[in-house]
Structure formats: C-alpha cells, structure tokens
Design an enzyme around this catalytic site. Structure first.
Site, PDB file in Angstrom:
ATOM      1  N   ASP A  61      70.241 -26.000  22.817  1.00  0.00           N
ATOM      2  CA  ASP A  61      70.356 -24.574  23.188  1.00  0.00           C
ATOM      3  C   ASP A  61      70.953 -24.424  24.589  1.00  0.00           C
ATOM      4  O   ASP A  61      71.736 -23.508  24.850  1.00  0.00           O
ATOM      5  CB  ASP A  61      68.979 -23.891  23.162  1.00  0.00           C
TER       6      ASP A  61
ATOM      7  N   LYS B   2      59.874 -24.436  18.162  1.00  0.00           N
ATOM      8  CA  LYS B   2      60.604 -25.265  19.137  1.00  0.00           C
ATOM      9  C   LYS B   2      59.692 -25.991  20.131  1.00  0.00           C
ATOM     10  O   LYS B   2      60.054 -27.040  20.646  1.00  0.00           O
ATOM     11  CB  LYS B   2      61.610 -24.404  19.920  1.00  0.00           C
TER      12      LYS B   2
HETATM   13  P1  NAP Z   1      60.070 -16.284  21.968  1.00  0.00           P
HETATM   14  O1  NAP Z   1      59.755 -17.647  22.462  1.00  0.00           O
HETATM   15  O2  NAP Z   1      59.212 -15.645  20.938  1.00  0.00           O
HETATM   16  O3  NAP Z   1      60.138 -15.321  23.267  1.00  0.00           O
HETATM   17  C1  NAP Z   1      60.334 -13.940  23.113  1.00  0.00           C
HETATM   18  C2  NAP Z   1      60.552 -13.296  24.480  1.00  0.00           C
HETATM   19  O4  NAP Z   1      60.919 -11.929  24.278  1.00  0.00           O
HETATM   20  C3  NAP Z   1      59.318 -13.300  25.366  1.00  0.00           C
HETATM   21  O5  NAP Z   1      59.716 -13.430  26.705  1.00  0.00           O
HETATM   22  C4  NAP Z   1      58.714 -11.909  25.105  1.00  0.00           C
HETATM   23  O6  NAP Z   1      57.970 -11.428  26.193  1.00  0.00           O
HETATM   24  C5  NAP Z   1      59.968 -11.082  24.966  1.00  0.00           C
HETATM   25  N1  NAP Z   1      59.730  -9.887  24.143  1.00  0.00           N
HETATM   26  C6  NAP Z   1      59.564  -9.854  22.797  1.00  0.00           C
HETATM   27  N2  NAP Z   1      59.393  -8.578  22.394  1.00  0.00           N
HETATM   28  C7  NAP Z   1      59.418  -7.809  23.515  1.00  0.00           C
HETATM   29  C8  NAP Z   1      59.306  -6.407  23.745  1.00  0.00           C
HETATM   30  N3  NAP Z   1      59.080  -5.538  22.755  1.00  0.00           N
HETATM   31  N4  NAP Z   1      59.407  -5.965  25.020  1.00  0.00           N
HETATM   32  C9  NAP Z   1      59.602  -6.832  26.036  1.00  0.00           C
HETATM   33  N5  NAP Z   1      59.736  -8.172  25.877  1.00  0.00           N
HETATM   34  C10 NAP Z   1      59.641  -8.651  24.626  1.00  0.00           C
HETATM   35  O7  NAP Z   1      61.544 -16.214  21.351  1.00  0.00           O
HETATM   36  P2  NAP Z   1      62.806 -17.089  21.800  1.00  0.00           P
HETATM   37  O8  NAP Z   1      62.886 -18.319  20.994  1.00  0.00           O
HETATM   38  O9  NAP Z   1      62.801 -17.212  23.273  1.00  0.00           O
HETATM   39  O10 NAP Z   1      64.021 -16.141  21.311  1.00  0.00           O
HETATM   40  C11 NAP Z   1      64.327 -14.940  21.983  1.00  0.00           C
HETATM   41  C12 NAP Z   1      65.577 -14.323  21.362  1.00  0.00           C
HETATM   42  O11 NAP Z   1      66.690 -15.169  21.576  1.00  0.00           O
HETATM   43  C13 NAP Z   1      65.470 -14.138  19.844  1.00  0.00           C
HETATM   44  O12 NAP Z   1      66.001 -12.886  19.492  1.00  0.00           O
HETATM   45  C14 NAP Z   1      66.321 -15.246  19.278  1.00  0.00           C
HETATM   46  O13 NAP Z   1      66.938 -14.884  18.057  1.00  0.00           O
HETATM   47  C15 NAP Z   1      67.379 -15.403  20.367  1.00  0.00           C
HETATM   48  N6  NAP Z   1      67.928 -16.769  20.391  1.00  0.00           N
HETATM   49  C16 NAP Z   1      69.262 -16.900  20.191  1.00  0.00           C
HETATM   50  C17 NAP Z   1      69.820 -18.159  20.221  1.00  0.00           C
HETATM   51  C18 NAP Z   1      71.299 -18.279  20.005  1.00  0.00           C
HETATM   52  O14 NAP Z   1      71.753 -19.379  19.677  1.00  0.00           O
HETATM   53  N7  NAP Z   1      72.061 -17.236  20.218  1.00  0.00           N
HETATM   54  C19 NAP Z   1      69.032 -19.292  20.449  1.00  0.00           C
HETATM   55  C20 NAP Z   1      67.664 -19.117  20.656  1.00  0.00           C
HETATM   56  C21 NAP Z   1      67.115 -17.837  20.610  1.00  0.00           C
HETATM   57  P3  NAP Z   1      56.394 -11.732  26.354  1.00  0.00           P
HETATM   58  O15 NAP Z   1      56.296 -13.064  27.064  1.00  0.00           O
HETATM   59  O16 NAP Z   1      55.903 -10.603  27.123  1.00  0.00           O
HETATM   60  O17 NAP Z   1      55.837 -11.802  24.947  1.00  0.00           O
END
Ligand code: NAP
Length: 278
Positions: free
Chosen positions: A108, A72
């Site tokens: 989003d 993204k």
């Molecule tokens: P991303 O850019 O990879 O960000 C992941 C985030 O989660 C970061 O803030 C990371 O923290 C944190 N994180 C990951 N593993 C962790 C752990 N074990 N303990 C603590 N923090 C952790 O991913 P994203 O695109 O933001 O997506 C995040 C989630 O939202 C995903 O599960 C995705 O499927 C969901 N999502 C859903 C929709 C929807 O339409 N419902 C849309 C977009 C995303 P750090 O900075 O410390 O690494």
C-alpha cells in the site's frame, strides 16, 4: 500445465465481492500469457474465520493472498515472517506462501509513493493525513520516508495520537483544520466519502482550506471522484485518485506473486475500461 499446478491467488476481506483486484491481476496474467499458471479470485473471510482461513492457505496450497479490510493488522498474528517495512507500518496487505512459510509484505505504501512522486518531491513539505487506520499507516510511513512534515487528523484523537507517536509526527482533531490550508499535500486515508457509507458525498476537508497550491490525494476510489476530489479540482489543486494507489499497490503485489514485472499499461487499461463501461 495441469490444474493442480496452478498457483492460486486470492483477495480476502469483508466485504470483498466488489473488489477490482481480480480484474486487474487476471488482466496481467493474460497479458503475460500465464493465465494457465495463475488464478486470482475474491473470497469473503470474516474476522472470526481468519484463523481457519490461515490453515487453509497451507492445506490448499494458496500461493498469494491480497489482504484487505478488516484483516490487514490481524493477519500479522498468523504469519511466519514479516517484511521489516510491513512491520514498521504495522499492516500487511500481501501474503506469499513460500513452501508452507507464510510471509507478509505491505505494498500500500508503494501505492502512495509512486503517484505522489510523479507530481511533487514531498521533502520538507507540510502534509496532512486524514484518518488513522490501516490506510493512514501506509500514507504516514510513505510521507515520512519521503521527508514530509506530517500531521494526522482523525475523528478519534487517541488513535491519531497513537499513530503520531509511532511515526514521530504531529496530530490534531478532525475539527481543527485551519493548518491544512498551509499543507502542500492533503491526503484522505479515512473512509469518509466512501460510496454506500453514511459519509458518501461528504468531504473530510472544508472547502475553504483547499488551494491551487496543493496536491490532494484521496485513498477512497468509490466513487472514482469523491467530494474531496471534486472540491480540490474546483480549488485548482492537483489531484491523485484512489485508483492510482490501488493500481500501484497491485503492480507491486503482482511482482511478489509472479516474480515478473507487472504489465502496468494492460492492468491499468483493464480497470479504466471497466470503470468507463460501468
Ligand atoms: P480503517 O482501518 O477502518 O480506518 C478507517 C478510518 O476512517 C479511521 O481513521 C476512522 O476514524 C475514519 N472514519 C471512518 N468513518 C468515519 C466517519 N464517519 N467520520 C470520521 N472518520 C471516519 O480503514 P482503512 O483500511 O484505513 O481504509 C480507509 C479507506 O481507504 C477505505 O475507504 C478504503 O477503501 C481506502 N483504501 C484505499 C486503498 C487504495 O488502494 N486506494 C488502499 C487501502 C484503503 P476513527 O479512528 O475515528 O474510527
């Protein structure tokens, strides 16, 4: 209509095989009787192949591309035009090929605003956003747009600090959750709780900070009801499931791809039928 005139749409990401987006978009095409004009498939693209894929968009006349993890942000480097809102958020989840010109948008944040506004007017309300990645950007942008007082909680404080600076809001470590209890809106935009990950079954918020006065919104939609959502329900909070965000961002994307309003009820039913059967 001949095969060559079909407008080919895709979702790209890694992993992407289990995406619900093809199901939702295809249900929309069928409902509007345009399934002979549009196709929608999932395509796995790894980061190293993103530049090659962007070449293919033009050569193979792909029409609309949904962008998911981990592209993204990186995709923005390859676009000819970026919508100002997507620019401000710093993430693109929708690319439209306008006669060879690649234009990027973000839907989003619409997936955050629409379900939230059904339950609350966030103006001047305290909101917690867990996470500081791509999804968190959409949450923080949406909540700030609606006038909420946002604090970001993230595992890596420096990432939280950078996002807080970008959106002029507060941040905290993930461990220091006491103030979450005072928040009217609690959002998980991190991947904590995601099925198949090490944190499956884990809630990002301690149960003692969840109350019946809150709205708890989890972006994670696998499982459908995460540990956070289950805990929020036991605390008597109102809940918003990740599938709501998924659906509303898809409705807005459908409009970009087809120029037509999404048949929301049909698209929603395609997802709920699938989830009930699986
Ligand atoms: P991303 O850019 O990879 O960000 C992941 C985030 O989660 C970061 O803030 C990371 O923290 C944190 N994180 C990951 N593993 C962790 C752990 N074990 N303990 C603590 N923090 C952790 O991913 P994203 O695109 O933001 O997506 C995040 C989630 O939202 C995903 O599960 C995705 O499927 C969901 N999502 C859903 C929709 C929807 O339409 N419902 C849309 C977009 C995303 P750090 O900075 O410390 O690494």
């Amino acid at each position: 209509m001949s095969q060559t005139m079909i407008k080919k749409c895709l979702i790209i990401g890694y992993p992407v095989a289990h995406s619900f987006s093809p199901l939702i978009h295809q249900a929309g095409y069928k409902s509007l009787n345009i399934e002979d004009q549009y196709s929608y498939e999932a395509l796995e693209v790894i980061t190293d192949d993103l530049a090659n894929f962007v070449d293919r968009i033009k050569k193979q006349h792909f029409h609309g591309i949904s962008i998911t993890i981990p592209h993204k942000e990186t995709i923005m480097n390859y676009l000819d035009e970026i919508d100002p809102v997507a620019e401000e958020i710093g993430a693109v989840n929708t690319v439209l090929n306008k006669d060879g010109k690649l234009c990027g948008y973000n839907t989003d944040y619409i997936g955050v605003i629409k379900p939230l506004k059904k339950l609350i007017d966030p103006k001047a309300k305290k909101a917690a956003v867990i996470g500081a990645g791509g999804a968190a950007k959409a949450f923080v942008y949406a909540l700030k747009e609606l006038g909420a007082d946002v604090t970001i909680y993230n595992r890596t404080p420096s990432t939280a600090a950078a996002l807080a600076k970008q959106f002029k809001c507060s941040y905290s470590t993930l461990e220091n959750q006491t103030n979450i209890k005072q928040c009217a809106i609690v959002c998980n935009a991190s991947s904590i709780g995601l099925a198949g990950s090490k944190t499956e079954g884990v809630s990002p918020v301690d149960q003692k900070y969840l109350t019946s006065h809150q709205i708890v919104f989890d972006a994670v939609y696998r499982p459908l009801k995460t540990e956070l959502i289950k805990n929020a329900e036991s605390a008597g909070a109102k809940i918003i499931l990740g599938v709501e965000m998924l659906l509303y961002q898809a409705f807005a994307q459908f409009k970009y791809f087809t120029g037509q309003d999404a048949p929301e009820a049909v698209m929603r039913k395609s997802l709920t039928d699938f989830l009930n059967a699986n």
